[in-house]
Design a protein around this motif. Sequence first.
Motif, PDB file in Angstrom:
ATOM      1  N   PRO A   1       0.825  -1.214   0.000  1.00 21.03           N
ATOM      2  CA  PRO A   1       0.000   0.000   0.000  1.00 21.03           C
ATOM      3  C   PRO A   1       0.859   1.263   0.000  1.00 21.03           C
ATOM      4  O   PRO A   1       1.814   1.377   0.771  1.00 21.03           O
ATOM      5  CB  PRO A   1      -0.788  -0.128   1.315  1.00 21.03           C
ATOM      6  N   GLY A   2       0.530   2.187  -0.898  1.00 17.85           N
ATOM      7  CA  GLY A   2       1.275   3.433  -1.004  1.00 17.85           C
ATOM      8  C   GLY A   2       2.483   3.368  -1.911  1.00 17.85           C
ATOM      9  O   GLY A   2       3.100   4.398  -2.209  1.00 17.85           O
ATOM     10  N   VAL A   3       2.856   2.167  -2.368  1.00 13.92           N
ATOM     11  CA  VAL A   3       4.020   1.984  -3.235  1.00 13.92           C
ATOM     12  C   VAL A   3       3.553   1.768  -4.673  1.00 13.92           C
ATOM     13  O   VAL A   3       2.626   1.008  -4.925  1.00 13.92           O
ATOM     14  CB  VAL A   3       4.871   0.779  -2.775  1.00 13.92           C
ATOM     15  N   SER A   4       4.208   2.439  -5.609  1.00 15.49           N
ATOM     16  CA  SER A   4       3.920   2.239  -7.032  1.00 15.49           C
ATOM     17  C   SER A   4       5.106   1.526  -7.677  1.00 15.49           C
ATOM     18  O   SER A   4       6.256   1.898  -7.456  1.00 15.49           O
ATOM     19  CB  SER A   4       3.693   3.582  -7.732  1.00 15.49           C
ATOM     20  N   VAL A   5       4.803   0.496  -8.463  1.00 17.42           N
ATOM     21  CA  VAL A   5       5.833  -0.284  -9.154  1.00 17.42           C
ATOM     22  C   VAL A   5       5.433  -0.397 -10.619  1.00 17.42           C
ATOM     23  O   VAL A   5       4.271  -0.677 -10.932  1.00 17.42           O
ATOM     24  CB  VAL A   5       5.978  -1.697  -8.540  1.00 17.42           C
ATOM     25  N   ARG A   6       6.379  -0.180 -11.500  1.00 23.27           N
ATOM     26  CA  ARG A   6       6.104  -0.357 -12.921  1.00 23.27           C
ATOM     27  C   ARG A   6       7.282  -1.051 -13.591  1.00 23.27           C
ATOM     28  O   ARG A   6       8.419  -0.976 -13.125  1.00 23.27           O
ATOM     29  CB  ARG A   6       5.815   0.985 -13.596  1.00 23.27           C
ATOM     30  N   VAL A   7       6.985  -1.744 -14.688  1.00 24.43           N
ATOM     31  CA  VAL A   7       8.000  -2.430 -15.488  1.00 24.43           C
ATOM     32  C   VAL A   7       8.111  -1.685 -16.812  1.00 24.43           C
ATOM     33  O   VAL A   7       7.123  -1.533 -17.541  1.00 24.43           O
ATOM     34  CB  VAL A   7       7.622  -3.907 -15.708  1.00 24.43           C
ATOM     35  N   ILE A   8       9.312  -1.208 -17.109  1.00 28.52           N
ATOM     36  CA  ILE A   8       9.532  -0.263 -18.210  1.00 28.52           C
ATOM     37  C   ILE A   8      10.396  -0.874 -19.312  1.00 28.52           C
ATOM     38  O   ILE A   8      11.375  -1.581 -19.045  1.00 28.52           O
ATOM     39  CB  ILE A   8      10.227   1.009 -17.661  1.00 28.52           C
ATOM     40  N   ASP A   9      10.039  -0.549 -20.525  1.00 26.20           N
ATOM     41  CA  ASP A   9      10.876  -0.886 -21.680  1.00 26.20           C
ATOM     42  C   ASP A   9      12.020   0.128 -21.731  1.00 26.20           C
ATOM     43  O   ASP A   9      11.781   1.330 -21.880  1.00 26.20           O
ATOM     44  CB  ASP A   9      10.053  -0.805 -22.959  1.00 26.20           C
ATOM     45  N   PRO A  10      13.280  -0.321 -21.582  1.00 31.28           N
ATOM     46  CA  PRO A  10      14.408   0.624 -21.589  1.00 31.28           C
ATOM     47  C   PRO A  10      14.460   1.485 -22.848  1.00 31.28           C
ATOM     48  O   PRO A  10      14.966   2.612 -22.815  1.00 31.28           O
ATOM     49  CB  PRO A  10      15.630  -0.296 -21.502  1.00 31.28           C
ATOM     50  N   ALA A  11      13.922   0.978 -23.943  1.00 32.32           N
ATOM     51  CA  ALA A  11      13.941   1.738 -25.194  1.00 32.32           C
ATOM     52  C   ALA A  11      12.883   2.828 -25.230  1.00 32.32           C
ATOM     53  O   ALA A  11      12.926   3.727 -26.070  1.00 32.32           O
ATOM     54  CB  ALA A  11      13.752   0.791 -26.382  1.00 32.32           C
ATOM     55  N   ARG A  12      11.904   2.745 -24.301  1.00 30.13           N
ATOM     56  CA  ARG A  12      10.832   3.745 -24.261  1.00 30.13           C
ATOM     57  C   ARG A  12      10.644   4.204 -22.816  1.00 30.13           C
ATOM     58  O   ARG A  12       9.711   3.754 -22.135  1.00 30.13           O
ATOM     59  CB  ARG A  12       9.527   3.154 -24.801  1.00 30.13           C
ATOM     60  N   PRO A  13      11.515   5.050 -22.327  1.00 35.84           N
ATOM     61  CA  PRO A  13      11.456   5.490 -20.928  1.00 35.84           C
ATOM     62  C   PRO A  13      10.079   6.032 -20.555  1.00 35.84           C
ATOM     63  O   PRO A  13       9.457   6.777 -21.306  1.00 35.84           O
ATOM     64  CB  PRO A  13      12.521   6.587 -20.865  1.00 35.84           C
TER      65      PRO A  13
ATOM     66  N   GLN B   1       7.337   4.374 -20.258  1.00 34.00           N
ATOM     67  CA  GLN B   1       6.215   3.629 -20.823  1.00 34.00           C
ATOM     68  C   GLN B   1       6.151   2.227 -20.211  1.00 34.00           C
ATOM     69  O   GLN B   1       6.973   1.372 -20.524  1.00 34.00           O
ATOM     70  CB  GLN B   1       6.354   3.520 -22.345  1.00 34.00           C
ATOM     71  N   PRO B   2       5.167   1.983 -19.332  1.00 33.72           N
ATOM     72  CA  PRO B   2       5.049   0.654 -18.721  1.00 33.72           C
ATOM     73  C   PRO B   2       4.744  -0.418 -19.757  1.00 33.72           C
ATOM     74  O   PRO B   2       4.027  -0.196 -20.730  1.00 33.72           O
ATOM     75  CB  PRO B   2       3.877   0.820 -17.735  1.00 33.72           C
ATOM     76  N   LEU B   3       5.275  -1.602 -19.525  1.00 34.43           N
ATOM     77  CA  LEU B   3       5.047  -2.739 -20.404  1.00 34.43           C
ATOM     78  C   LEU B   3       3.807  -3.506 -19.956  1.00 34.43           C
ATOM     79  O   LEU B   3       3.447  -3.502 -18.778  1.00 34.43           O
ATOM     80  CB  LEU B   3       6.256  -3.676 -20.366  1.00 34.43           C
ATOM     81  N   PRO B   4       3.138  -4.189 -20.868  1.00 37.10           N
ATOM     82  CA  PRO B   4       1.973  -5.002 -20.489  1.00 37.10           C
ATOM     83  C   PRO B   4       2.395  -6.238 -19.710  1.00 37.10           C
ATOM     84  O   PRO B   4       3.576  -6.610 -19.685  1.00 37.10           O
ATOM     85  CB  PRO B   4       1.355  -5.375 -21.839  1.00 37.10           C
ATOM     86  N   ALA B   5       1.433  -6.874 -19.068  1.00 37.99           N
ATOM     87  CA  ALA B   5       1.691  -8.094 -18.302  1.00 37.99           C
ATOM     88  C   ALA B   5       2.384  -9.135 -19.174  1.00 37.99           C
ATOM     89  O   ALA B   5       2.074  -9.283 -20.357  1.00 37.99           O
ATOM     90  CB  ALA B   5       0.385  -8.650 -17.753  1.00 37.99           C
ATOM     91  N   GLY B   6       3.349  -9.819 -18.566  1.00 41.86           N
ATOM     92  CA  GLY B   6       4.051 -10.883 -19.267  1.00 41.86           C
ATOM     93  C   GLY B   6       5.339 -10.463 -19.924  1.00 41.86           C
ATOM     94  O   GLY B   6       6.170 -11.309 -20.246  1.00 41.86           O
ATOM     95  N   GLU B   7       5.520  -9.148 -20.156  1.00 45.34           N
ATOM     96  CA  GLU B   7       6.739  -8.684 -20.810  1.00 45.34           C
ATOM     97  C   GLU B   7       7.780  -8.257 -19.781  1.00 45.34           C
ATOM     98  O   GLU B   7       7.456  -7.675 -18.746  1.00 45.34           O
ATOM     99  CB  GLU B   7       6.420  -7.533 -21.765  1.00 45.34           C
ATOM    100  N   ILE B   8       9.024  -8.530 -20.085  1.00 46.61           N
ATOM    101  CA  ILE B   8      10.134  -8.286 -19.159  1.00 46.61           C
ATOM    102  C   ILE B   8      10.734  -6.905 -19.399  1.00 46.61           C
ATOM    103  O   ILE B   8      10.943  -6.487 -20.539  1.00 46.61           O
ATOM    104  CB  ILE B   8      11.220  -9.364 -19.332  1.00 46.61           C
ATOM    105  N   GLY B   9      11.007  -6.194 -18.322  1.00 45.33           N
ATOM    106  CA  GLY B   9      11.626  -4.875 -18.426  1.00 45.33           C
ATOM    107  C   GLY B   9      12.226  -4.440 -17.109  1.00 45.33           C
ATOM    108  O   GLY B   9      12.270  -5.194 -16.127  1.00 45.33           O
ATOM    109  N   GLY B  10      12.705  -3.210 -17.081  1.00 48.74           N
ATOM    110  CA  GLY B  10      13.319  -2.663 -15.879  1.00 48.74           C
ATOM    111  C   GLY B  10      12.268  -2.251 -14.861  1.00 48.74           C
ATOM    112  O   GLY B  10      11.227  -1.680 -15.198  1.00 48.74           O
ATOM    113  N   ILE B  11      12.541  -2.523 -13.592  1.00 48.86           N
ATOM    114  CA  ILE B  11      11.595  -2.204 -12.519  1.00 48.86           C
ATOM    115  C   ILE B  11      11.901  -0.826 -11.957  1.00 48.86           C
ATOM    116  O   ILE B  11      13.036  -0.541 -11.560  1.00 48.86           O
ATOM    117  CB  ILE B  11      11.659  -3.260 -11.400  1.00 48.86           C
ATOM    118  N   GLU B  12      10.877   0.030 -11.923  1.00 54.06           N
ATOM    119  CA  GLU B  12      10.982   1.364 -11.335  1.00 54.06           C
ATOM    120  C   GLU B  12       9.935   1.511 -10.246  1.00 54.06           C
ATOM    121  O   GLU B  12       8.836   0.950 -10.354  1.00 54.06           O
ATOM    122  CB  GLU B  12      10.795   2.438 -12.405  1.00 54.06           C
TER     123      GLU B  12
END
Length: 527
Positions: free
Chosen positions: A345-357, A359-370
């Motif tokens: 609660p209170g924490v936001s987590v997103r998975v990002i495509d390094p090529a598109r700073p 921009q969160p990736l859809p479920a199932g796709e691997i990317g950097g965690i921010e």
Amino acid sequence: MNDQSLFAALRAAFPANLDSVAIETADGPAGQPFTPQHYTWRDLERGTAMLANLLAGLALPPASRIAVQVDKSVEALMLYLAVLRAGHVFLPLNTAYQAAEIEYFIGNAEPAVVVCTPKNFAWVSRLAFSSGVGHVFTLGDDRSGSLLERASHCSDQHKPVPKQADELAAILYTSGTTGRSKGAMLSHGNLLSNARTLQSYWGWRSAREGGDVLIHALPIFHVHGLFVASHGALLNGSRMIWFNRFDPAAVIARLPEATVFMGVPTLYVRLLADARLDRDACRTMRLFIAGSAPLLAETFHAWEQRTGHTILERYGMSETVMLTSNPYHAVEGERRAGTVGFPLPGVSVRVIDPARPGQPLPAGEIGGIEVKGPSVFAGYWRMPEKTQEEFTADESGDRWFKTGDVGRFDERGYLTIVGRSKDLIISGGYNVYPAEIEGFINEMPGVAESAVVGLPHPDFGEGVIAVIVPKPGATLDPAAVVGALKGCIANFKVPKQVFVVPELPRNAMGKVQKNLLREQHQGLFAR
């Protein structure tokens, strides 16, 4: 001034009966006869007051750094609380650090006080005094040393120094596997907000609900043992059964007196190796928590089968404290092996495509965690450029911390950590995620665990290798491992060489040190 200090919140949570037991020791200094020690809440109040008065008597500048490299003891925990109480900044140092590392930390943090073990006083004091440190004290795990001797002459009455939420409480140096270690600056607000969130999310029970008892068997120079475990019990007014060292048989013997246990995966593996671990031993337990390193699915399922309990795995960092957790309450979902659950609660987590700073990736796709949230640190000590590099700002102005971890969300919102971005292998232009390959290897018969790394390769840029530990009594054929993998993953992911070893190198928190594996095999493909 409204006191928003972490110490004030912890002290306010002490039970009304200060003469009840807060901490009971379960072992003592190695090689010495053991007599259990019982520390009451009044002992914690008086002990931290005396140590805080000792620091106050040194006339230190406000918010001075207090560097501490000592063996685990209840007095060492009191010292941490006393530093907060006195309004200074706690700097815990891994007990495995050697002279060159200590020299760097002292030079970088410029502490006003250094506390070390009596056996290390000669060389630590030499380094400290040569760097301009004004005071060096000793503290042994047998309650010896100059720190307690000096504090024994101080008053046991002390008015805590008030703090604002954004003021610095602690600096934790990262492991420094790539370049010099960085000091993550954690505020009173960072630590307190996370402790309160975990108290609620993990269902810590009040005295009216029967209370909780924590088995504390972790080091206290790290987020897991110092903050997550200690803060959890203190903020809940819960008793701790205190182990200076982890001993599987001794921990199992005390489980029937406890309700909560926190450990790194290595501790769970060692407990499972003891035949005395069974459902009866765990009959009073309500929660087992794992973190600081990935928990193998095999360990997760073996624990469930043996004890009837499902381990709760969570995810955090030195820079952020805890970020995600598998659910505690069943109505919120099951605890899934191989995942670290949902954002707290209170924490936001997103998975990002390094090529598109941004921009969160859809479920199932691997990317950097921010991530962003109230427990995320402000930055690195005296490294403004590095701090700026590790944060990214959206158009909205939101500030996200780039964790350096790589992962993916599934359709139900569970987060899985795939690895560290620095561990990403690019072979022949293709991205290879070590955790994916390790997952396949770890499912093979006779495999206890594995580590996959990339090495410089003249043709592919990087070549994949796997280092595997067999189960006791098992014999593994590297060629057979490679052959099996060719049937399940793309050929560019298949290790070009497999090594079978007795064990993997680990740090004090149980994390596999892949940098050491890379160093060990550095010239493999060049040859």
